[in-house]
Design an enzyme around this catalytic site. Structure first.
Site, mmCIF file in Angstrom:
data_model
loop_
_atom_site.group_PDB
_atom_site.id
_atom_site.type_symbol
_atom_site.label_atom_id
_atom_site.label_comp_id
_atom_site.label_asym_id
_atom_site.label_seq_id
_atom_site.Cartn_x
_atom_site.Cartn_y
_atom_site.Cartn_z
ATOM 1 N N ASP A 46 -43.763 83.571 -31.893
ATOM 2 C CA ASP A 46 -44.757 82.528 -32.174
ATOM 3 C C ASP A 46 -44.334 81.598 -33.296
ATOM 4 O O ASP A 46 -45.161 81.112 -34.066
ATOM 5 C CB ASP A 46 -46.128 83.164 -32.504
ATOM 6 N N HIS A 74 -46.160 80.279 -25.048
ATOM 7 C CA HIS A 74 -45.633 79.083 -25.709
ATOM 8 C C HIS A 74 -46.608 77.935 -25.503
ATOM 9 O O HIS A 74 -46.837 77.501 -24.387
ATOM 10 C CB HIS A 74 -44.255 78.718 -25.138
HETATM 11 P P1 GDP Z 1 -43.818 80.188 -29.541
HETATM 12 O O1 GDP Z 1 -44.265 81.439 -28.885
HETATM 13 O O2 GDP Z 1 -42.680 80.394 -30.484
HETATM 14 O O3 GDP Z 1 -43.564 79.060 -28.581
HETATM 15 O O4 GDP Z 1 -45.045 79.718 -30.468
HETATM 16 P P2 GDP Z 1 -46.595 79.680 -30.039
HETATM 17 O O5 GDP Z 1 -46.786 78.522 -29.127
HETATM 18 O O6 GDP Z 1 -47.059 81.004 -29.591
HETATM 19 O O7 GDP Z 1 -47.279 79.455 -31.450
HETATM 20 C C1 GDP Z 1 -46.994 78.340 -32.238
HETATM 21 C C2 GDP Z 1 -48.306 77.543 -32.429
HETATM 22 O O8 GDP Z 1 -48.122 76.611 -33.466
HETATM 23 C C3 GDP Z 1 -48.707 76.719 -31.214
HETATM 24 O O9 GDP Z 1 -50.108 76.663 -31.156
HETATM 25 C C4 GDP Z 1 -48.129 75.340 -31.502
HETATM 26 O O10 GDP Z 1 -48.869 74.284 -30.889
HETATM 27 C C5 GDP Z 1 -48.282 75.282 -32.994
HETATM 28 N N1 GDP Z 1 -47.229 74.523 -33.689
HETATM 29 C C6 GDP Z 1 -45.905 74.456 -33.436
HETATM 30 N N2 GDP Z 1 -45.272 73.733 -34.378
HETATM 31 C C7 GDP Z 1 -46.229 73.348 -35.250
HETATM 32 C C8 GDP Z 1 -46.184 72.607 -36.483
HETATM 33 O O11 GDP Z 1 -45.151 72.185 -36.951
HETATM 34 N N3 GDP Z 1 -47.392 72.453 -37.121
HETATM 35 C C9 GDP Z 1 -48.567 72.936 -36.637
HETATM 36 N N4 GDP Z 1 -49.685 72.745 -37.321
HETATM 37 N N5 GDP Z 1 -48.623 73.633 -35.500
HETATM 38 C C10 GDP Z 1 -47.466 73.846 -34.820
HETATM 39 P P1 IMO Z 2 -43.484 84.535 -27.933
HETATM 40 O O1 IMO Z 2 -42.452 84.149 -26.913
HETATM 41 C C1 IMO Z 2 -45.353 87.527 -30.496
HETATM 42 C C2 IMO Z 2 -44.882 91.729 -29.285
HETATM 43 C C3 IMO Z 2 -46.205 92.353 -28.913
HETATM 44 C C4 IMO Z 2 -45.932 93.789 -29.307
HETATM 45 C C5 IMO Z 2 -44.473 93.982 -28.931
HETATM 46 C C6 IMO Z 2 -44.257 94.655 -27.589
HETATM 47 O O2 IMO Z 2 -44.800 83.912 -27.702
HETATM 48 O O3 IMO Z 2 -42.963 84.364 -29.307
HETATM 49 P P2 IMO Z 2 -44.571 93.859 -25.078
HETATM 50 O O4 IMO Z 2 -45.800 93.407 -24.350
HETATM 51 O O5 IMO Z 2 -43.473 92.851 -25.081
HETATM 52 O O6 IMO Z 2 -44.120 95.203 -24.641
HETATM 53 O O7 IMO Z 2 -45.061 94.043 -26.600
HETATM 54 O O8 IMO Z 2 -43.912 92.676 -28.899
HETATM 55 N N1 IMO Z 2 -44.568 90.462 -28.583
HETATM 56 C C7 IMO Z 2 -44.774 89.248 -29.101
HETATM 57 N N2 IMO Z 2 -45.325 88.862 -30.268
HETATM 58 N N3 IMO Z 2 -44.863 86.602 -29.653
HETATM 59 C C8 IMO Z 2 -44.291 86.973 -28.490
HETATM 60 O O9 IMO Z 2 -43.700 86.106 -27.644
HETATM 61 C C9 IMO Z 2 -44.237 88.340 -28.158
HETATM 62 N N4 IMO Z 2 -43.768 89.041 -27.103
HETATM 63 C C10 IMO Z 2 -43.965 90.335 -27.384
HETATM 64 O O10 IMO Z 2 -47.263 91.789 -29.649
HETATM 65 O O11 IMO Z 2 -46.052 93.928 -30.701
HETATM 66 MG MG MG Z 3 -45.994 82.594 -28.672
#
Ligand code: GDP
Ligand code: IMO
Ligand code: MG
Length: 462
Positions: A46, A74
């Protein structure tokens, strides 16, 4: 031995043109060919990989996923529309590009089609997605009973060890277990003779029922649904090895790989056992797509300016206090896949340096700088110790990691909004100093800094 090797290569050299049995596609290109650009998470997920991939995918020809499944979440914001991707590569939004799901990914078919339907309803971005998605015939399938078994395993962990892993319950662990146990089923199985597939499916379901007799499995119902999905899937399926080979060796193409999960969740290098079940580090690109290492180009690490973690496991810089609450609420830190509240803490550079050792980042994308805008002081974890003895490395043993004391460097905050910044010079001096501190510590250049959710909210440094 060396002589043998040399004479062997000599004989290869002398082989006349066209003597490879007519398999032109298999000839190794003389030129290096195209390279893939990789975007990987450097913490516990994340970090904002989706946003960075979205930014780069505008210019890409092919955007690939190489590992994980719909445990990933994502979020990308384009034209004020918030899309959530789990299995689909974020780049499916680019109507001029192809999206590719490689062999290293595990696919829950209902999940894939539901995700597309949901995003279709949000905006125009997904229109025509089925024409631009390709799926490797070697990718493994996640079945409903894998997901049910994931839940059962969590229950058992709770009963037997008093703690869960905190998985997403998307069946990821059980599906990769089937793959490793060699009784898993792949995309090539479901699009072949369905009767043969049915036999293997029933055997696999029986295997899981043998382990978990209380598992709720509707074998006939799932088979009926899978038969329909197989028809929708068939036109998307391709031989992933040939697909990637063509992309790498043909005319110039920009190929992007979207990492899912992250370094500290990697099955080999992460905080085992509190990890996912795939290789989320650079090696997963080669094994999950069939890309030779010589075709891996730039590897960008995505680092959030603070740290978050979903689920259970050690987290040295966690702030279970007002600071953690502030980061959580300002950063809207809720999991995109499970809706769980993410645990929050300061940036941990010991951990990011470890992720860099495994991945060899070419440059970094620092995300969510804007979330730190209101803090007067910002801390950064720079060293670990146990019982007052400094640790020279990131520990493999989770009992050790959960005991470490973190040494922090305290930097000045900037207490002003960075959201409108588009150039490094637009950032407050203290924010510039924060970025330079990270670069100096890691000895990796920062290429982008995220200052908001939307595609435009980014500072490009070079
Ligand atoms: P990922 O799993 O690595 O793709 O990340 P996620 O999408 O799960 O979580 C990142 C969150 O932060 C999302 O809701 C994005 O829209 C938000 N985000 C990403 N970059 C930025 C940033 O630079 N600033 C802010 N405020 N939000 C961001
Ligand atoms: P993105 O791509 C955050 C974590 C789960 C759990 C562990 C194992 O959005 O960054 P699983 O279901 O994979 O067997 O869970 O891994 N986990 C993540 N945490 N972002 C993710 O993906 C994750 N994918 C798995 O929360 O702790
Ligand atoms: Mg994510």
């Amino acid at each position: 031995m060396l002589d043998a090797v040399l004479s062997n290569s000599e004989s290869v050299k002398k082989r006349p043109e066209g003597s490879n049995g007519g398999q032109e596609a298999l000839r190794i290109p003389k030129e290096p060919g195209n390279k893939v650009t990789v975007v990987l998470g450097a913490q516990w997920g994340d970090e904002g990989k989706g946003k960075v991939v979205d930014l780069l995918s505008v210019e890409a020809d092919i955007i690939c996923r190489c590992q994980g499944g719909n445990n990933a979440g994502h979020t990308v914001v384009v034209d004020s529309v918030e899309y959530d991707f789990h299995l689909l590569p974020t780049g499916v939004l680019n109507k001029k590009a192809l999206a590719f799901i490689g062999n290293g990914v595990v696919i829950h078919l209902p999940g894939l089609f539901e995700e597309a339907e949901k995003n279709l309803q949000k905006g125009k971005g997904l229109q025509g997605w089925e024409e631009r998605l390709k799926i490797s015939d070697r990718a493994h399938i996640v079945f409903d009973f894998h997901q049910a078994a994931d839940g059962m395993q969590e229950q058992q962990r709770q009963q037997q060890a008093g703690t869960q892993l905190g998985t997403t319950r998307k069946g990821i662990g059980p599906a990769y277990s089937s793959k490793a146990a060699r009784n898993g089923l792949r995309v090539c199985d479901i699009v072949a003779d369905f009767k043969v597939f049915e036999g293997k499916f029933r055997a696999l379901a029986a295997h899981f029922l043998g382990i978990y007799p209380d598992l709720s499995v509707d074998i006939d119902g799932e088979l009926r649904r899978l038969k329909d999905y197989a028809e929708r899937l068939r036109p998307l399926v391709t031989d992933g090895v040939y697909f990637m080979h063509k992309a790498l060796s043909g005319q110039s193409k920009k190929i992007l790989v979207e990492g899912a999960n992250a370094a500290l969740l990697d099955i080999d290098f992460g905080t085992y056992p509190f990890v996912t079940s795939s290789n989320c580090t650079a090696g997963g690109v080669c094994t999950g797509l069939g890309v030779p290492p010589s075709h891996v180009g730039r590897v960008y690490g995505v680092v959030k300016t603070y740290t978050t973690r979903v689920g259970v496991g050690a987290f040295p810089t966690e702030q279970d206090n007002d600071i953690g609450d502030l980061l959580q609420s300002r950063g809207r830190e809720f999991g995109a896949t499970t809706g769980r509240r993410r645990r929050c803490g300061w940036l941990d550079l010991v951990l990011v340096r470890y992720a860099h050792m495994v991945n060899g980042f070419s440059a970094l994308a620092l995300t969510k700088l804007d979330i730190l805008d209101t803090l007067a002081e910002i801390k950064v974890g720079v060293a670990y110790s146990v019982d007052d003895k400094p640790l020279s490395s990131f520990p493999a043993n989770m009992d050790v990691l959960s005991q470490v004391t973190v040494t922090y460097e305290t930097l000045q905050g900037w207490c002003s909004s960075t959201e409108g910044a588009r150039h490094f010079e637009d950032l407050p001096l203290q924010a510039q100093a924060y970025i330079c501190f990270i670069e100096d510590f890691l000895q990796v250049p920062v290429k982008w800094v995220g200052v908001g959710k939307s595609r435009e909210s980014i500072v490009k440094l070079f």
